[in-house]
Design an enzyme around this catalytic site. Sequence first.
Site, PDB file in Angstrom:
ATOM      1  CG  MET A 164       0.466  -5.989  11.120  1.00  0.00           C
ATOM      2  SD  MET A 164      -1.133  -5.781  10.303  1.00  0.00           S
ATOM      3  CE  MET A 164      -1.963  -7.257  10.818  1.00  0.00           C
TER       4      MET A 164
ATOM      5  CB  THR B 222     -12.378   5.689  16.283  1.00  0.00           C
ATOM      6  OG1 THR B 222     -12.780   4.362  15.881  1.00  0.00           O
ATOM      7  CG2 THR B 222     -12.888   6.716  15.293  1.00  0.00           C
TER       8      THR B 222
ATOM      9  CB  THR C  56      -5.988  -5.646  -7.305  1.00  0.00           C
ATOM     10  OG1 THR C  56      -5.126  -6.768  -7.483  1.00  0.00           O
ATOM     11  CG2 THR C  56      -6.018  -4.802  -8.578  1.00  0.00           C
ATOM     12  CD  GLN C  57     -10.311  -3.404  -7.237  1.00  0.00           C
ATOM     13  OE1 GLN C  57     -10.561  -2.200  -7.381  1.00  0.00           O
ATOM     14  NE2 GLN C  57      -9.886  -4.160  -8.229  1.00  0.00           N
TER      15      GLN C  57
ATOM     16  CG  ASN D  65      -2.206  -0.809   0.916  1.00  0.00           C
ATOM     17  OD1 ASN D  65      -3.063  -0.383   0.171  1.00  0.00           O
ATOM     18  ND2 ASN D  65      -2.288  -1.996   1.482  1.00  0.00           N
TER      19      ASN D  65
ATOM     20  CG  HIS E 179     -10.154  -4.301   7.912  1.00  0.00           C
ATOM     21  ND1 HIS E 179      -9.308  -4.971   8.773  1.00  0.00           N
ATOM     22  CD2 HIS E 179     -11.265  -5.071   7.784  1.00  0.00           C
ATOM     23  CE1 HIS E 179      -9.890  -6.110   9.142  1.00  0.00           C
ATOM     24  NE2 HIS E 179     -11.064  -6.189   8.567  1.00  0.00           N
TER      25      HIS E 179
ATOM     26  CG  LEU F  98      -2.469   3.687  16.260  1.00  0.00           C
ATOM     27  CD1 LEU F  98      -2.751   4.812  15.270  1.00  0.00           C
ATOM     28  CD2 LEU F  98      -0.992   3.614  16.606  1.00  0.00           C
TER      29      LEU F  98
HETATM   30  C1  GRF Z   1      -3.188  -5.470   3.473  1.00  0.00           C
HETATM   31  O1  GRF Z   1      -4.156  -6.467   3.161  1.00  0.00           O
HETATM   32  C2  GRF Z   1      -3.844  -4.402   4.317  1.00  0.00           C
HETATM   33  O2  GRF Z   1      -5.234  -4.301   4.076  1.00  0.00           O
HETATM   34  C3  GRF Z   1      -3.618  -4.881   5.713  1.00  0.00           C
HETATM   35  O3  GRF Z   1      -2.287  -5.373   5.670  1.00  0.00           O
HETATM   36  C4  GRF Z   1      -2.107  -6.036   4.399  1.00  0.00           C
HETATM   37  C5  GRF Z   1      -0.691  -5.849   3.906  1.00  0.00           C
HETATM   38  O4  GRF Z   1      -0.549  -4.504   3.527  1.00  0.00           O
HETATM   39  N1  GRF Z   1      -3.791  -3.823   6.653  1.00  0.00           N
HETATM   40  P1  GRF Z   1       0.832  -3.995   2.833  1.00  0.00           P
HETATM   41  O5  GRF Z   1       1.088  -4.882   1.630  1.00  0.00           O
HETATM   42  O6  GRF Z   1       1.930  -4.152   3.869  1.00  0.00           O
HETATM   43  O7  GRF Z   1       0.548  -2.575   2.457  1.00  0.00           O
END
Ligand code: GRF
Length: 228
Positions: free
Chosen positions: A98, A149, A180-181, A22, A117, A101
């Site tokens: 992961m 939140t 992908t989305q 991401n 998510h 907060l």
């Molecule tokens: C993704 O599925 C995201 O939705 C979740 O962690 C997964 C890995 O994300 N929070 P990334 O490839 O480290 O951005």
Amino acid sequence: MAPNKSIEPLKLGVLISGSGTNLQAILDAIARGEVHAEIRIVISNRADAYGLQRARQAGIPTVIIEHRRFSSREAFDAELAGELNRAGVELVVLAGFMRLLSSVMLRAFPDRIMNIHPALLPSFPGLHVQKAAVEYGVRFAGCTVFFVTEGVDDGPIIIQAAVPVYPEDSEETLAARILTQEHRIYPRAIELFAQGRLKVVGRRVIVKGWQAPDDTPALINPPLEEPK
Ligand code: GRF
């Protein structure tokens, strides 16, 4: 609406724990001129996160703050908020981060922390959600970008994408379709924030200047017509 080049780019701080796909999608969208923002810092709570390599390749400062070094979630968050403020961050983007907060971070960045998510919240909060969706037998899954939140995965929703689930799907094939989305909707959510078009009203997020189209076709799975 194209990004308004006359205003300063939105200053982002991206928090990661893993692969950082991401993060990469956001970097690429910025490079294509689709998101008027700049990533000032990438912070990981894990030293082995591949996303750190992606940040370094893009010339972005990185910081590792290992949560195990801290006696409490609040102490970890205070260190996190300090680094982000020193970098002048205006929007915090959790991207595969992961850690939950605490109120320390939420108070430091009220309505200015986004997360993504891999499910259509409020369905399937928590972990291993692609597996849960396949096993439940849902016909649609997807992903959600929301403002963080106090709760877990239950903040005001900014944007969602829905994808069909097929009988032959595994956790992996569905996760790939959703990912992908994710890479499409996260940059969009950040750009809407950069344009100042997101307004949180209670549980809902109003997107200023957005009119619903007259007839959005329903998504039906399996389709009403059999494939020829
Ligand atoms: C993704 O599925 C995201 O939705 C979740 O962690 C997964 C890995 O994300 N929070 P990334 O490839 O480290 O951005």
